[in-house]
Each structure stands twice: as structure tokens, then as C-alpha cells.
Design an enzyme around this catalytic site. Sequence first.
Site, mmCIF file in Angstrom:
data_model
loop_
_atom_site.group_PDB
_atom_site.id
_atom_site.type_symbol
_atom_site.label_atom_id
_atom_site.label_comp_id
_atom_site.label_asym_id
_atom_site.label_seq_id
_atom_site.Cartn_x
_atom_site.Cartn_y
_atom_site.Cartn_z
ATOM 1 N N ASN A 49 35.138 52.181 51.495
ATOM 2 C CA ASN A 49 36.454 52.720 51.875
ATOM 3 C C ASN A 49 36.314 53.833 52.906
ATOM 4 O OD1 ASN A 49 37.664 51.056 49.982
ATOM 5 N ND2 ASN A 49 37.966 52.666 48.462
ATOM 6 N N ARG A 377 44.468 37.512 56.741
ATOM 7 C CA ARG A 377 43.051 37.496 56.351
ATOM 8 C C ARG A 377 42.809 36.285 55.460
ATOM 9 N NH1 ARG A 377 41.407 42.753 57.657
ATOM 10 N NH2 ARG A 377 42.969 44.380 57.332
ATOM 11 N N ARG A 407 42.629 44.121 61.393
ATOM 12 C CA ARG A 407 41.459 44.947 61.647
ATOM 13 C C ARG A 407 40.262 44.532 60.792
ATOM 14 N NH1 ARG A 407 43.667 49.835 61.659
ATOM 15 N NH2 ARG A 407 43.634 50.198 63.878
ATOM 16 N N HIS A 437 52.376 40.920 59.626
ATOM 17 C CA HIS A 437 51.698 41.209 58.358
ATOM 18 C C HIS A 437 52.345 40.471 57.191
ATOM 19 C CE1 HIS A 437 50.401 44.020 55.008
ATOM 20 N NE2 HIS A 437 49.269 43.826 55.642
ATOM 21 N N ARG A 567 49.281 53.385 44.895
ATOM 22 C CA ARG A 567 47.835 53.302 44.713
ATOM 23 C C ARG A 567 47.076 54.290 45.600
ATOM 24 N NH1 ARG A 567 45.655 48.430 47.403
ATOM 25 N NH2 ARG A 567 45.014 49.886 49.027
ATOM 26 N N HIS A 595 47.663 45.620 44.641
ATOM 27 C CA HIS A 595 48.060 45.277 46.002
ATOM 28 C C HIS A 595 49.504 44.782 46.089
ATOM 29 C CE1 HIS A 595 47.599 43.011 49.926
ATOM 30 N NE2 HIS A 595 46.967 44.125 50.209
#
Length: 706
Positions: A49, A377, A407, A437, A567, A595
Site C-alpha cells: 500500500n 482491472r 493505474r 470506473h 475503509r 470494497h
Amino acid sequence: MATEFNYKGKCYNRDLSWLLFNRRVIELANETTTPFLDRFQFLAIAANNLDEFYSVRVPSLQSQMELTKDGIEKKSGLHYSKILKQLHKRNEKNFQIQYSHFTGLSKQLPQEGLGKLTTYKQLDEHQREKADQVFDQRILPFLSFTSYESNYNLDYLKNKRMALAVRMKTKGKHLIRIIPVPLEIRRTIRLKFEEGIIYLRVEDLIRNNLHNLFDDGKVEDILTFRIIRDLDASLDVDKDDNNQDTVKNLRHYLADRERGRITMFAIEDLPDVQAKFIDEFRKKFKIDEQAVYRVPGPLDLTFLFALLKSWKKTKPQLVYPGFQARKWPTNRSMLQYLQDHDLLLQYPDDSFDQFLTFLREAIDNPNTVAIKQTIYRVADNSKVIELLKEAAQKGIEVTVMIELRARFDEANNLKVTGELEDAGCNIIFGKKYMKVHSKTCLVLTKDGVNPEGYVQIGTGNYNESTAKGFVDLSLFSSRKDYVSDLASFFNYLEQPGANPPKYKVLAASPHRIEDMVIQNIQKVKEYYLKTGQGHVFLKVNSLTDVDVIAAIYDAASVGVPFRIIVRGACCLKLGVCGPKENIVVSSVVGQFLEHSRIYAFYDEETALWISSADLMTRNMDNRVELAAPVLDSDMRRGLEHIIDVYAQDDVDGFFMNVEGKYFKYESPKGHSAQQTFLHELANQHETDGQFQRAWSRMLNWWHKHK
């Protein structure tokens, strides 16, 4: 419209808040409820992270400081230079905690029969001989070095690269030599002895065998270091360009990005590391003083990932127990079910295979005329991509919106683009100035003015690997309003100059999701003022958008209760709304990565939404996102159950106080949302030999259609 709000100094800085999130991840390594090997896992995750944080967020702050001549960040009221100083201080604290846990856990490895993580200096003579043989045979052939007497430059060292800097005196003069740690060799050398297995780090072995590499002078100082670079360079994908030009531009971008300025220069803080040499090195190579960290242990704890992979195989009792996720019954049709009912899944309790079932049935359905999907992704060797390719090869019109600017997934998305184009899919790259997104898939059985078909709208990526560890929601339906809205949505993406459409039920960014959230908060406020009833539940990864925060403050000032689960970064402050404030903020950090995004507004009607969007300015204003209301009554009950379970979480939840710090309850009632869902999964009754969802209507429907 957004509430007018003077937010200066009334919000936390996003990046300082994020470092507190990373500290929460680190603290899971010290939780007694965390299995032994998963404690190491969280230390490695925190390290990973931090790499991204220093590649992206820190460069952005540095740029803001330069552009504004050290102006003030409006949310926090702090000068950018002060934010960067506080980041450095807070991150140093994180390192101290992280490596304290690492040291303590490492000492327990032999007791668990997993060998010993050790250093070269701790080896006895016999062990050193064997280690030196490994160096000569397996490491020395891969070593190279660059000597510097002037023109100091580290441009050839790419992001995340580790190296040794050696200050030498040779032939009466001083020079510095840089030895990159070879990428061809794993970070840890496994050595087996009668007394057990030991693990030795490659950089440690190199450091103690420099005499085998240099025989032309005296080694005076050694630094083991690692660099993180600025990867925040922007990439514009022009929708008017042809695909070949776009792909070519991206390849150049990826090559150039690895040469950004150094934002973190981490040094292993060993007893013989001289502060004088650190300062000399920093000045010669033009490294900012605030980029330097003396790390109290091995650099880059992501090396633990490879070790954990093998350790978990031999000691499965030392990790979170496995579970059998729900799968769609092989003898039942998902599309047939969706003709009359909606479906809401929660990963990882529900298997991602159910989305693959959805796609498979769509491909095999003779009525399918088109499939349209967004890709942000995906996994390596993605089953989703294989199915889309198969659909195109069968003659179905397949349109895939691939976000090349996802990214750190750019290279994989380039590969996917080529595969899909070769299979005959229509590829689009979205909007020039906005990342797409959203997470959605549209299956059309009838196109045109009144389209028909099936939809899937989710909060997470189409990645079968991460879906095993990420908590996400996925809504499936054949409702005409959903289908019509998604048909308009994809038409908007496919047309470069198109204006955002008006939707019947969905909300989409830019701007409209923010408007929907604020308007619903204001609606709850009005209802609360009339009846004394009503509340708001929000679950997101980040809460940083000042307009949404202003709406929360406005409603909280009259007493509207808010239960907010964030989160990661949370810019909202407690204690600024007056005596009626009733806001509870927590961060759920546990076995899985939270998520899913849920927006729930309780008034006379109760509006329940899921979304791909976090409550961040970038998601509200600068990205193409989707939010979908959950309309089916049974699915609403299911979502409200999920909300209730999260609202009660006092085990995995870290709670924010008025000082912006996070704490855990000393005597929790034992409510863990993630473990509750796993418990419900494990204790479900089996029907016809299959795990079935406990919602009554689905079970009744299955029985009727045997």
C-alpha cells in the site's frame, strides 16, 4: 445542488487520514484474532500500500506545493509543506509499529516449524560457508555495478528497485559504487541444515560478500537502499485518435513513467550505517531530505508474499480457514430466473463464477444480439476476457470499454485490448478527460428504441482473483428501466462528443451521483425535522468530497443520525456540527478487503443504492461512474440485512473519535460483519444438493421450476 459550505479547516487532510488507514492494516498483525501467517500477510499488504501511496499521492502533494508556492490546502487549512512534514512523521511512526510487529512475529517462526528468518552475522562458521557458496554460484554471476566520481544520477534504477551503495577508497581517491540487487533472484535464500531451515535475504548476503566483488580498494561505508519514484504522470486518451495511436502513446507513457523523481529513499537502518554517508549520498544524488527514511528492519516487506505462499501450503492451520462460496446451481438457468426476478450477490461469500455463468448463458442464448461491458482491472488469463472473445467469434456484437488508464494495470489492459480486437470485439477507450470506473455488463436480446435483455451492475472489478478476497456487490436484472438506461450509457461512451443522457433509474458521474447523494441526505433531513425519524447509512472506501461532507454536516446539525463506514481516507471531522450531532464513523478492516459502496437513505420511502463510486471529488466530478437503486423487495431486504450487520460491527471496526484518531472497543459484543456472513454461509441448509440463498422467493421459484 451542493450546500454552500466554508470547509476550510473543518475537514481532515485526505493523505494524513490514509496513513491512519495503513496503520490499521499494520495493527491487524497484532490482533489475537488474526491467524499467525495472516499477520505477516497484513504487514506485506501495508508495505505494498505504501509503495503506491508514495508513487501517486505524495508526488501530487509535492506538485501542489510547487504550483501554489506552498499554499494552503483548503480542507485542512494546512500549508502543503506542513502536510508533507506530518506525513513523514506519521509514516515514521507506522514503520516503528510495523517493524516491531515483524520482529516479534519472526521470533515465533521456529516455534511454528517454519524455519528462521536470520541475518548473515547471526550465522555460525559452517552456515556462513554454505551461504558464501550460494553467493558464488547463484548470485555473483548476476551482479553488476556502476562507479561514480562525478555526474551522480540514479535514473537507470527503476521504481521499487533495491540496491547497495558502497563508498570506497581506491587508488588514493574516493568513489561511490551502486550495485542493484538482481531481479532474477528471489529475495530470500533458503538454506537447509540439520538444525533446521534458515532464510537469508539476498541483499544481506551481497553486503557481506563485497570482498568477492571488489578487490581494488577498501570499503568504507555501505547503504542498502530502495527507491520509490513519482508515477503520477497523467495520460490523456483522446477518443478521436485511432486505437493504434492510443496504444502507442500508452507504451511510451509506461516507459517514461519509471523515471520519475524519487519520492521515498528507504535505508535499512543497520548499526554500521553512518549518518555522514547518508547525507553525502543524498546531496550527491539530489534526493530530498524528506524522502529519506531509516527503516528499522528489512526493506520492502512484500518479500513475505513469496514466503507465505509456501508456508501456507505446509501450515494451513495457521491461516484463515477456507470456505465454499455459493455457486449458481448447474441444473438451473440464471437468465430464466432473471426474466422475473432480480438477484443481488455479495462476493466473496457468493462466488464470482456466478457472473461467469451469467456471461456463459448469454453467449449460449440464441436470442442474444449484443454484449457490452466495461473493463477496468481483470485477472491475468482472465476467464471474462475468454468468454467475451468467444462471444465475438460466435457472431455476437461485443463492445468492450477498456480503461487504459487504470493505474498499474495499464500493461495488462494493453494485452487484453489486443486479444479482444483480434477476436473481433469492438474496443472503445472512453472519455478523454475522465476515467471510466463503472462496473457494468449489458446483454441485449433486442436492440433499438425499446431494448430488452439483462444487466449486471457492480461495485467491483471483473477480476476472478481479487473477487476471492474483496467484498463487493453485484446486481443482476432484466428490468426494462435498467436495460434502457444501460443502453443509453453505452451509447454515451461510444460517441466522443455525446452529452450525458438522462436516466430513468440509474445515476451516473460526472456530477449526478453527487447530486443524488446530497439530495437524498437533504430529503432525510426534511423528514427528520417533521417526524424525528430517519437516518443515513454510507459505506465507501473513501469520503473526501467536500460537498457531500457539507451535506452531512448540515443534516447532522439538526440531529439526523449517520452511520458511516469508510475503509480508507475520511476527511469528515466529528464534533463540528453542534450538540445534536449523531455521527458514528468506523473503518472495517479484516480478513477481506472492504470494497463495496452502499448508500442508504431512510425516510418515508427508503432509498437503497449500490455504486462503483466512492464519495471523492475525483469520482463525483472526474470519472464515469454508475450507481443503481436496488428496487426488488427481496433484494432490498437482503441489502438491509447486509447494512444491519455492518452497522453493528464492533470487532473488525476501528472507530473514529473527535480527535481524528481510531480506536477499538475494549469489550466488543463480538459482531464481525465478515465473520457473520461466513457463519451464515457455513450454516445454510442445502437444497437439492446445492448451496442455495436463503431468500424465500428464490427458493420457491426453484421448487416450482424443477
